[in-house]
Write a protein that holds these residues in place. Sequence first.
Motif, PDB file in Angstrom:
ATOM      1  N   LEU A 196      49.931  37.977  35.588  1.00 17.34           N
ATOM      2  CA  LEU A 196      48.985  38.591  36.523  1.00 17.34           C
ATOM      3  C   LEU A 196      49.622  39.864  37.039  1.00 17.34           C
ATOM      4  CD1 LEU A 196      46.364  38.496  38.236  1.00 17.34           C
ATOM      5  CD2 LEU A 196      47.674  37.272  39.966  1.00 17.34           C
ATOM      6  N   THR A 197      48.951  40.975  36.835  1.00 17.68           N
ATOM      7  CA  THR A 197      49.434  42.275  37.287  1.00 17.68           C
ATOM      8  C   THR A 197      48.415  42.875  38.235  1.00 17.68           C
ATOM      9  OG1 THR A 197      50.686  42.698  35.266  1.00 17.68           O
ATOM     10  CG2 THR A 197      50.043  44.610  36.559  1.00 17.68           C
ATOM     11  N   MET A 198      48.888  43.364  39.384  1.00 19.99           N
ATOM     12  CA  MET A 198      48.036  44.047  40.353  1.00 19.99           C
ATOM     13  C   MET A 198      48.514  45.490  40.446  1.00 19.99           C
ATOM     14  SD  MET A 198      47.704  41.128  43.295  1.00 19.99           S
ATOM     15  CE  MET A 198      46.885  39.560  42.957  1.00 19.99           C
ATOM     16  N   ALA A 199      47.699  46.405  39.940  1.00 22.60           N
ATOM     17  CA  ALA A 199      48.085  47.809  39.856  1.00 22.60           C
ATOM     18  C   ALA A 199      47.412  48.606  40.957  1.00 22.60           C
ATOM     19  CB  ALA A 199      47.706  48.381  38.491  1.00 22.60           C
ATOM     20  N   VAL A 233      42.662  38.932  28.049  1.00 21.06           N
ATOM     21  CA  VAL A 233      42.895  39.707  29.269  1.00 21.06           C
ATOM     22  C   VAL A 233      41.583  39.856  30.041  1.00 21.06           C
ATOM     23  CG1 VAL A 233      43.645  41.930  30.191  1.00 21.06           C
ATOM     24  CG2 VAL A 233      44.830  40.927  28.228  1.00 21.06           C
ATOM     25  N   PHE A 234      41.643  39.574  31.339  1.00 25.69           N
ATOM     26  CA  PHE A 234      40.469  39.671  32.206  1.00 25.69           C
ATOM     27  C   PHE A 234      40.843  40.413  33.481  1.00 25.69           C
ATOM     28  CE2 PHE A 234      39.974  35.749  29.744  1.00 25.69           C
ATOM     29  CZ  PHE A 234      38.806  36.054  29.066  1.00 25.69           C
ATOM     30  N   PRO A 235      39.860  41.069  34.135  1.00 26.62           N
ATOM     31  CA  PRO A 235      38.444  41.178  33.739  1.00 26.62           C
ATOM     32  C   PRO A 235      38.250  42.047  32.500  1.00 26.62           C
ATOM     33  CG  PRO A 235      38.864  42.479  35.713  1.00 26.62           C
ATOM     34  CD  PRO A 235      40.130  41.754  35.414  1.00 26.62           C
ATOM     35  N   ASP A 236      37.161  41.827  31.841  1.00 23.66           N
ATOM     36  CA  ASP A 236      36.863  42.545  30.604  1.00 23.66           C
ATOM     37  C   ASP A 236      35.416  43.012  30.625  1.00 23.66           C
ATOM     38  OD1 ASP A 236      36.850  43.533  28.023  1.00 23.66           O
ATOM     39  OD2 ASP A 236      36.417  41.568  27.125  1.00 23.66           O
ATOM     40  N   PRO A 237      35.185  44.335  30.698  1.00 20.74           N
ATOM     41  CA  PRO A 237      36.171  45.397  30.854  1.00 20.74           C
ATOM     42  C   PRO A 237      36.609  45.543  32.305  1.00 20.74           C
ATOM     43  CG  PRO A 237      34.001  46.335  30.690  1.00 20.74           C
ATOM     44  CD  PRO A 237      33.832  44.841  30.521  1.00 20.74           C
ATOM     45  N   LEU A 238      37.495  46.506  32.546  1.00 17.97           N
ATOM     46  CA  LEU A 238      38.038  46.712  33.883  1.00 17.97           C
ATOM     47  C   LEU A 238      37.040  47.438  34.775  1.00 17.97           C
ATOM     48  CD1 LEU A 238      41.650  47.902  32.982  1.00 17.97           C
ATOM     49  CD2 LEU A 238      40.937  45.629  33.726  1.00 17.97           C
ATOM     50  N   PRO A 239      37.057  47.146  36.068  1.00 14.60           N
ATOM     51  CA  PRO A 239      36.202  47.882  37.006  1.00 14.60           C
ATOM     52  C   PRO A 239      36.798  49.250  37.334  1.00 14.60           C
ATOM     53  CG  PRO A 239      37.529  46.309  38.201  1.00 14.60           C
ATOM     54  CD  PRO A 239      37.832  46.089  36.744  1.00 14.60           C
ATOM     55  N   ASN A 240      35.966  50.150  37.819  1.00 15.29           N
ATOM     56  CA  ASN A 240      36.481  51.413  38.340  1.00 15.29           C
ATOM     57  C   ASN A 240      37.451  51.138  39.479  1.00 15.29           C
ATOM     58  OD1 ASN A 240      34.889  52.936  36.576  1.00 15.29           O
ATOM     59  ND2 ASN A 240      33.192  53.023  38.020  1.00 15.29           N
ATOM     60  N   MET A 298      43.834  47.114  41.105  1.00 14.08           N
ATOM     61  CA  MET A 298      43.230  46.660  39.855  1.00 14.08           C
ATOM     62  C   MET A 298      43.974  45.422  39.385  1.00 14.08           C
ATOM     63  SD  MET A 298      42.648  48.698  36.293  1.00 14.08           S
ATOM     64  CE  MET A 298      41.357  49.720  37.016  1.00 14.08           C
ATOM     65  N   LEU A 299      43.251  44.340  39.194  1.00 18.65           N
ATOM     66  CA  LEU A 299      43.835  43.075  38.780  1.00 18.65           C
ATOM     67  C   LEU A 299      43.681  42.904  37.277  1.00 18.65           C
ATOM     68  CD1 LEU A 299      43.425  39.673  40.514  1.00 18.65           C
ATOM     69  CD2 LEU A 299      42.814  39.879  38.106  1.00 18.65           C
ATOM     70  N   ILE A 300      44.792  42.581  36.603  1.00 20.31           N
ATOM     71  CA  ILE A 300      44.788  42.341  35.158  1.00 20.31           C
ATOM     72  C   ILE A 300      45.499  41.022  34.905  1.00 20.31           C
ATOM     73  CG2 ILE A 300      45.473  43.210  32.897  1.00 20.31           C
ATOM     74  CD1 ILE A 300      45.621  46.020  34.172  1.00 20.31           C
ATOM     75  N   CYS A 301      44.781  40.064  34.339  1.00 21.59           N
ATOM     76  CA  CYS A 301      45.337  38.727  34.105  1.00 21.59           C
ATOM     77  C   CYS A 301      45.157  38.374  32.635  1.00 21.59           C
ATOM     78  CB  CYS A 301      44.626  37.702  34.987  1.00 21.59           C
ATOM     79  SG  CYS A 301      45.295  36.023  34.890  1.00 21.59           S
ATOM     80  N   GLY A 302      46.200  37.827  32.009  1.00 23.54           N
ATOM     81  CA  GLY A 302      46.079  37.519  30.598  1.00 23.54           C
ATOM     82  C   GLY A 302      47.089  36.497  30.119  1.00 23.54           C
ATOM     83  N   ARG A 303      47.139  36.349  28.801  1.00 22.10           N
ATOM     84  CA  ARG A 303      48.007  35.374  28.135  1.00 22.10           C
ATOM     85  C   ARG A 303      49.006  36.103  27.241  1.00 22.10           C
ATOM     86  NH1 ARG A 303      45.039  30.452  27.864  1.00 22.10           N
ATOM     87  NH2 ARG A 303      46.899  29.544  26.886  1.00 22.10           N
ATOM     88  N   TYR A 304      50.144  35.467  27.006  1.00 15.54           N
ATOM     89  CA  TYR A 304      51.113  35.994  26.047  1.00 15.54           C
ATOM     90  C   TYR A 304      51.869  34.818  25.433  1.00 15.54           C
ATOM     91  CZ  TYR A 304      54.847  35.411  29.598  1.00 15.54           C
ATOM     92  OH  TYR A 304      55.736  34.911  30.526  1.00 15.54           O
TER      93      TYR A 304
END
Length: 687
Positions: free
Chosen positions: A254-257, A470-477, A484-490
């Motif tokens: 989980l990344t918060m940019a 990776v979510f949300p898909d696509p990213l909001p403005n 901006m929250l980016i959550c995903g798998r690896y």
Amino acid sequence: MKNLILIILLISCSALFGNGILIMNAVTGSYLNLNYCNINVKINNQVAITTSSMSFYNQTGVAGLAKFAFPLKDNASATSLRWLINGEWHQAVITQGPQSGIVNPGESINPSIDQHLGKTPVVFSIPQTILADSSVVVELTYVQLLPYANGRVSYSYPSNYDYLYHNPLDSLSMNLQINSSRQITELSFPDLENIFTEINGTTANSNFIFNEFDPNMDIRLTYTLSMENLGIASMSTLRSHNNVPDNLGDGFFLTMAEPEPSGEVIQKYFTFMIDRSNCMSGTKLTQAKNAASYMVNNLNEGDYFNIVDFSTIANAFAANHVPFNEVNRNLALNYINHLEPFGSTNYSGAFDMAIPQFNTADLDAASIIVFLTGSQANTGIIETDLLLEHINNLISETDHNINLFCFGVGTSLNFQLLSAISNDNNGTATIVGLNNLEEILVGFFSNIRNPIVLNPSVEFSGQVEAISQVFPDPLPNLYLGQQMLICGRYNEAQTLQININGTAYGNPITFAFEDTLASEDISDNVFLMKIWAKLKIENLLIDYYLLNHNSPEAIALHDQIVAISTNYGVLCVFTNFSGGDTSVDDATLPPSKKEIQLLGNYPNPFNPNTKIRLAINVTKPLTVQIKIYNLKGQLIKILSRYINNSGTYDFLWNGTDEKGQSIASGIYFYQIQAGGLKINSKMLLLK
């Protein structure tokens, strides 16, 4: 194609929500007394996990079955529920099917209970009979992403019982722990007095207990983060494959940019569309006009704007967008002030007028529509599919990327349509309660008035084949002061380069961040599995609600959503908490002195602060209380903390009594109480 993950905020007609309630008869309004509530809150970078333990007493004098209901906030997802009855713990499981209703079909719920629970309660039927003069403990855990704006994070626990008659609780306690990637500069409980808080760089905590607590308010807290060195806050964990219920990757991140603002302001072409049909009469239209006036007053220099009001027909303040200046502002405010309710609701006519005006907008500017309505379309084009197609065709003819935000007031709305309109056009749909319409709109506009990056996309550099889902898909403005929250798998640990690409000021722009993904299972970050599942479910629900629910595609999505919900333990609209088997554990037995050891208080003697330190090795959650007495045996102070992990814990006492008043020098006794265990000691306050 989706342009933004949909966020539907179901905000009730009042901000008052209550604590959990154990209902014997929802028709007559019979419910059990809530005696005490212990709230344990862990916040990691704006992700909050709340565990609430509530003890109910059957004061009705008769035995019977009961339903537990909790007014869960719309942005939260329940993850666990268990209950203690007749000395045995039972664990609910998440299974397919809607949760049970508060009342049976054909019955009317008691209005007070209905108001108390709001629109999105968790409901669970306790399967055992509750005996007269006996107690039941219910423990609910839920996860939520907390609101963030301009460095301030807000949290609220629903403890308000104002809709119901209720005696004071014997006690209400909270144990709060905050961990952040940025410096915490302030922590406060705005509605409570004499709450001790401790901030230590990137961590903060608070614990308190109120005896004879009057449940007439929610427990609200806010904390502020330093606005220096903005960038990303990141968390990740690489789990053992045996602990992951699918094959999409054993790692979760989980990344918060939050990029550093450039100082430049993106130009906006802005249209506010106001429903002024009869459905908006009274307070609705008054609040809508106030919000529109606020937006007009707070545009930026260089922006263009217009106002479209609609009922049976549509009207506009101007034939096209006009520049924001003092003259146009004053004319627009006067126009808004004279709007009056009349006629029916014509969506298609309103969009016919509003959308073509963007043909003359600068392609490098942000094109924004805020659409506010209090009713379904009942004149013009009214069929959902045809109306959505009509609006999308109008937008496609402009060759502009329009950000369309829908706000619906009340319950007489076509939620599916508003959701689809926003989802197809870079926006969000928000359902708003009557009493907080103006507040929500003003807060929304304050956030979006200064865009940072438009039409963003994310690109990973490194072993990108190891990144997925990776979510949300696509990213909001992304707008000024937001994250901006980016959550995903690896499936492979690595140092990852994250590029957020988009446009700003008419030019391409990239924000680059570096993130190191964990190579091991980090126990404190296991909750990321549930956050990912929550976001995945929300993403799939968008597709589901745009389909015919009987279609093969919708049925397949439904089954996929149910599988994620049950496998990951995250409640959703298609699943429920059900019975579960008896799980007799030793939770009712007192801990041993090996599990709780007193390490003394430091310093001793002290003035005025001392820390009572305990070494705790627990296998089950428990509440630890420290009661402090003077030489006369009078109770001076109670310190309380909810413990569900082993470790060393400090209980800070600042030399004050329950009223916050400083006490005199002297010897004081204290007793540690946890379950049936009691440990006694003494200390010296020397001024």
